[in-house]
Design an enzyme around this catalytic site. Sequence first.
Site: not given
Length: 137
Positions: A9, A54, A58, A115
């Site tokens: 997110r 992805e 929101n 990383e």
Amino acid sequence: MKYLHTMIRVTDPEATIRFFNLIGLEEQQRFDSEQGRFTLIFMAAPGDEQAQIELTHNWDPENYGEGRNFGHLAYRVDNIYETCQRLMEGGVTINRPPRDGHMAFVRSPDNISVELLQDGYLEPAEPWASMPNTGHW
């Protein structure tokens, strides 16, 4: 079974896209849902488009916290020193520099730990060899 993607997110999609562009990822697809009030942005490394991240944004503000319980994303890079230099020039702090010529950690604008791994080891080089850690990774 096949790996599809990892979802994180994000609060500022454009800042996060810039961050992952600096690592070398490119936007593959974007989907806006007016009804669900969110945007999905899929990114991947050129030549490895099936291993995607992805980015979920929101539209209504939410506090996600630091996300340390997430762990980290990991990407193999062609040259750890060049990648870290490009990130630094883009304003990104190198939290764990590639002192060993193999591994570094940075954070996305939403504090997701990333990383970076060299395939093998490069000879230690300055300024990386003597650069201190600047935070948690």
